[in-house]
Motif scaffolding. Structure first.
Motif, short mmCIF file in Angstrom:
data_model
loop_
_atom_site.label_atom_id
_atom_site.label_comp_id
_atom_site.label_asym_id
_atom_site.label_seq_id
_atom_site.Cartn_x
_atom_site.Cartn_y
_atom_site.Cartn_z
N GLU A 177 3.72 -17.78 12.05
CA GLU A 177 3.88 -16.55 11.29
C GLU A 177 4.50 -15.49 12.19
OE1 GLU A 177 3.72 -15.84 8.27
OE2 GLU A 177 2.38 -17.28 7.29
N GLN A 178 5.47 -14.76 11.64
CA GLN A 178 6.16 -13.71 12.41
C GLN A 178 5.70 -12.34 11.93
OE1 GLN A 178 10.44 -14.17 13.39
NE2 GLN A 178 10.72 -12.22 12.34
N PHE A 179 5.47 -11.44 12.89
CA PHE A 179 5.01 -10.09 12.59
C PHE A 179 5.95 -9.07 13.23
CE2 PHE A 179 1.42 -12.87 12.34
CZ PHE A 179 0.62 -12.39 11.31
N ASN A 180 6.19 -7.99 12.51
CA ASN A 180 6.91 -6.87 13.08
C ASN A 180 5.92 -5.98 13.85
OD1 ASN A 180 9.41 -7.60 11.92
ND2 ASN A 180 8.81 -6.63 9.99
N LEU A 181 6.36 -5.49 15.00
CA LEU A 181 5.53 -4.64 15.84
C LEU A 181 5.99 -3.19 15.77
CD1 LEU A 181 5.28 -6.87 19.06
CD2 LEU A 181 3.68 -6.78 17.13
N GLU A 182 5.05 -2.28 15.92
CA GLU A 182 5.36 -0.86 16.08
C GLU A 182 4.89 -0.44 17.47
OE1 GLU A 182 3.76 1.52 12.93
OE2 GLU A 182 4.14 -0.03 11.41
N PHE A 183 5.61 0.50 18.08
CA PHE A 183 5.28 0.90 19.45
C PHE A 183 5.01 2.39 19.54
CE2 PHE A 183 7.54 -3.07 19.96
CZ PHE A 183 6.84 -3.70 20.97
N TYR A 184 3.94 2.72 20.27
CA TYR A 184 3.61 4.10 20.59
C TYR A 184 3.23 4.13 22.06
CZ TYR A 184 3.28 4.54 15.52
OH TYR A 184 3.55 4.50 14.17
N ASN A 185 3.95 4.94 22.85
CA ASN A 185 3.69 5.04 24.29
C ASN A 185 3.69 3.68 24.98
OD1 ASN A 185 3.39 7.86 24.09
ND2 ASN A 185 1.23 7.64 23.54
N GLY A 186 4.62 2.81 24.55
CA GLY A 186 4.76 1.50 25.19
C GLY A 186 3.70 0.48 24.80
N LYS A 187 2.91 0.78 23.77
CA LYS A 187 1.85 -0.14 23.36
C LYS A 187 2.17 -0.70 21.98
CE LYS A 187 -1.60 2.37 26.05
NZ LYS A 187 -2.92 3.04 26.04
N PRO A 188 1.93 -2.02 21.76
CA PRO A 188 2.30 -2.65 20.49
C PRO A 188 1.18 -2.59 19.44
CG PRO A 188 1.61 -4.33 22.04
CD PRO A 188 1.47 -3.01 22.76
N TYR A 189 1.58 -2.31 18.21
CA TYR A 189 0.65 -2.26 17.08
C TYR A 189 1.15 -3.21 15.99
CZ TYR A 189 -1.29 1.89 19.30
OH TYR A 189 -1.88 2.76 20.19
N VAL A 190 0.20 -3.80 15.26
CA VAL A 190 0.55 -4.74 14.21
C VAL A 190 -0.24 -4.38 12.95
CG1 VAL A 190 -1.23 -6.42 14.86
CG2 VAL A 190 0.83 -7.19 13.66
N ASN A 191 0.38 -4.58 11.81
CA ASN A 191 -0.27 -4.31 10.53
C ASN A 191 -0.83 -5.62 9.96
OD1 ASN A 191 0.33 -1.34 9.86
ND2 ASN A 191 2.34 -2.13 10.45
N VAL A 192 -2.15 -5.65 9.77
CA VAL A 192 -2.82 -6.83 9.23
C VAL A 192 -3.81 -6.37 8.17
CG1 VAL A 192 -2.48 -8.21 11.31
CG2 VAL A 192 -4.51 -6.77 11.12
N GLU A 193 -4.79 -7.20 7.87
CA GLU A 193 -5.73 -6.87 6.80
C GLU A 193 -7.14 -7.32 7.17
OE1 GLU A 193 -5.71 -8.87 2.68
OE2 GLU A 193 -4.40 -7.12 2.40
N VAL A 194 -8.12 -6.48 6.86
CA VAL A 194 -9.52 -6.86 7.05
C VAL A 194 -10.22 -6.84 5.70
CG1 VAL A 194 -9.66 -6.05 9.43
CG2 VAL A 194 -10.22 -4.48 7.57
N THR A 195 -11.25 -7.66 5.56
CA THR A 195 -12.03 -7.69 4.34
C THR A 195 -13.44 -7.20 4.63
OG1 THR A 195 -10.76 -9.60 3.55
CG2 THR A 195 -12.82 -9.10 2.41
#
Length: 441
Positions: A177-195
């Motif tokens: 599975e491929q995910f797009n990353l977002e970066f803030y101050n050189g740190k990676p963030y990913v959008n996922v889901e919790v239940t």
């Protein structure tokens, strides 16, 4: 023609060399290298050569610049120079931490080299990871390596592959599975889901390979991110600015597209410990080592992408410390033991100040001292009478130095009802305690 040709070659070589100094370059014909790492408590520890000295570093996607723990007295050996004093801030409830910024350092990881790397030397003793891991770790690094190279992390076979982006060829993978990353101050963030409470909630989480936990969530009633009634208060870990405490619990599921991790461990840090972390727009928490290790991962920061493929750790059950005890490697103990040649002697050992002393010929050994550094109130260990500062001499009939620190800690993650017998040294008095592991969730 010849002079022009020579000039062009010299210009090309000089230009490439100058450009290469400002990034990691894999210096071999394949422009790719494989590096073995140690997986300790869900954390990746890699060999890093700095200015000709080989050290052990934690590979941390959640850190933007390399940090060295300077209280380990390695700065003189590294001959760091061109320093200036700055202040760093991170998780934890303390104040900012003073650090020395050094420039023009040579970093080498396998065949990957960078000739002009900034380095931050921190003297804060709270950042000493070695006692908690039972393994020498001299620093942490992340972004500067990930931004320059394609980084493949094979958790199942414990190796990294570092490849030049110009030569990297991404193979098709139907089970990935491929995910797009977002970066803030050189740190990676990913959008996922919790239940949570049967509600699927989109969340933005920091990818934090430098954390050993599974999942941290920041409570937000408006979004439905909240801890239910089934939890207990616990020590969660150390941040840059001190200890972090909060609630431990479970969520129904963490969903990363097709990959669903059910009944996953979760921690909800106390608000005062994460004030600055919550300033990142829309951040809802972190995914850490106990989740990440269940995948083999490809990071491509230039394309802001991450590829996951589940590995043989994916179905490992989520567990947690059921004893209430956190240990650290706190120096060494001096122990006197009967020599092998006298092994058939009938003399019995006497305990003196937590050491075994024989009346016959003896050998003297220095062995690791494992001390209790955190003790959860109301936990089985606390109710049995153990205290912070107790030094573990034996556990379940076997002397403590015959285990690694991680092997002992794994015992505390065992099944509910498992009996733990420990002998400790408390202020030169030898005491015995028994307790059973208890499942609070």
């Amino acid at each position: 023609m010849n002079k022009s040709f020579v000039f062009v070659v010299i210009f090309f070589v000089f230009g490439v060399s100058s450009y290469s100094q400002n990034k990691f370059v894999v210096q071999n014909r394949k422009q790719s290298d494989k590096i073995k790492f140690k997986l300790i408590n869900n954390l990746i520890v890699i060999p890093v050569e700095i200015n000709g000295v080989t050290l052990s570093f934690l590979l941390d996607t959640g850190v933007s610049k390399p940090i060295i723990f300077n209280f380990l007295n390695v700065s003189d050996t590294l001959k760091i120079k061109n320093t200036e004093t700055i202040m760093l801030r991170g998780l934890g409830g303390g104040e900012s931490v003073e650090a020395l910024k050094s420039t023009n350092n040579v970093f080498k990881i396998g065949d990957a080299v960078k000739w002009n790397q900034d380095l931050y030397a921190v003297y804060n003793i709270n950042l000493n990871l070695a006692p908690r891991l039972g393994f020498a770790v001299h620093g942490i690094m992340g972004f500067d390596l990930f931004k320059d190279l394609i980084v493949e992390i094979n958790y199942s076979k414990t190796y990294l592959r570092l490849t030049s982006p110009e030569t990297y060829q991404n193979k098709k993978c139907k089970n990935c599975e491929q995910f797009n990353l977002e970066f803030y101050n050189g740190k990676p963030y990913v959008n996922v889901e919790v239940t949570i409470d049967n509600k699927n909630i989109p969340v933005k989480l920091l990818l934090d390979s430098g954390g050993s936990d599974a999942l941290w969530l920041f409570e937000d009633d408006a979004l439905g991110i909240k801890c239910g009634e089934n939890y207990f208060n616990d020590f969660l870990g150390h941040g840059l600015n001190g200890s972090v405490y909060g609630k431990r619990s479970k969520i129904e599921a963490l969903t990363l597209k097709r990959f669903v991790l059910k009944n996953a461990n979760v921690a909800f840090p106390n608000t005062e410990n994460i004030f600055h972390a919550k300033q990142i727009k829309d951040r809802n928490g972190s995914i850490s080592g106990n989740i990440l290790k269940r995948f083999n991962i490809i990071f491509d920061y230039r394309k802001a992408q991450m590829i996951l493929k589940k590995n043989n750790k994916f179905k490992e059950p989520f567990s947690y410390n059921k004893s209430g005890v956190e240990l650290a490697h706190n120096g060494v103990r001096l122990v006197k033991e009967l020599k092998r040649s006298d092994a058939k002697s009938t003399s019995k050992p006497q305990v003196e100040k937590g050491q075994l002393v024989y009346s016959n010929a003896v050998t003297i050994s220095l062995i690791p001292a494992y001390s209790i550094v955190e003790l959860r109130a109301g936990s089985p260990a606390a109710l049995a009478g153990l205290k912070i500062g107790d030094v573990i001499l034996s556990i379940n009939g076997k002397r403590s130095h015959q285990f690694t620190l991680q092997q002992i800690m794994l015992m505390f993650y065992g099944e509910e009802g498992k009996k733990i017998r420990v002998v400790v040294d408390r202020d030169d008095e030898v005491l015995s305690f028994n307790f059973k592991l208890k499942n609070l969730l």
